[in-house]
Write an enzyme that holds these catalytic residues in place. Structure first.
Site, PDB file in Angstrom:
ATOM      1  N   ASN A  71       0.845  -1.195   0.000  1.00  0.00           N
ATOM      2  CA  ASN A  71       0.000   0.000   0.000  1.00  0.00           C
ATOM      3  C   ASN A  71       0.876   1.239   0.000  1.00  0.00           C
ATOM      4  O   ASN A  71       1.831   1.308   0.783  1.00  0.00           O
ATOM      5  CB  ASN A  71      -0.839   0.056   1.289  1.00  0.00           C
ATOM      6  N   CYS A  72       0.526   2.221  -0.800  1.00  0.00           N
ATOM      7  CA  CYS A  72       1.178   3.524  -0.678  1.00  0.00           C
ATOM      8  C   CYS A  72       0.722   4.122   0.649  1.00  0.00           C
ATOM      9  O   CYS A  72      -0.472   4.378   0.849  1.00  0.00           O
ATOM     10  CB  CYS A  72       0.794   4.436  -1.828  1.00  0.00           C
TER      11      CYS A  72
END
Length: 129
Positions: A78-79
């Protein structure tokens, strides 16, 4: 054999991006290609929420990503900036931001755009959904 990095920008439900990314990933793996990681960016980070509860007759995309990652030893990233802006927090992010709970699945790790860039450099193809 090609090495892919997959970027998912679309929300878990409300668009077909996540479903198409999942099916594409399954397809390239079945053909013997490699997938270095799946990078969830923008609204794509919603795929990692452990609180997603689709109806029993709907496809559970969150669980499908977890299963695929487990079966093929894939890294789900995930960013972290996109996740925090959308209220998707890991245990560590919840603690650091003084929040009472986390909702990101443990199968997903938080990372930055640097991980995406490194993944692109190490792969033959970047495919975005």
């Amino acid at each position: 054999m090609n090495k892919f990095i997959i970027q998912v920008n679309g929300t878990v439900y409300g668009s077909t991006a996540s479903f198409r990314a999942l099916r594409f990933t399954e397809s390239v793996l079945s053909l013997g290609h490699q997938v270095s990681s799946i990078f969830f960016y923008q609204d794509g980070v919603t795929n990692s929420s452990a609180l997603i509860c689709p109806a029993s007759d709907e496809h559970d995309l969150h669980r499908a990503w977890e299963r695929l990652a487990k079966e093929h030893n894939l890294k789900l990233v995930n960013c972290v900036s996109a996740a925090l802006r959308r209220g998707v927090l890991s245990e560590q992010d919840a603690q650091e931001n003084n929040k009472t709970s986390a909702n990101a699945s443990n199968h997903f790790v938080m990372g930055g755009l640097g991980e995406l860039v490194t993944g692109i450099e190490e792969s033959d193809r970047l495919i975005c959904f």
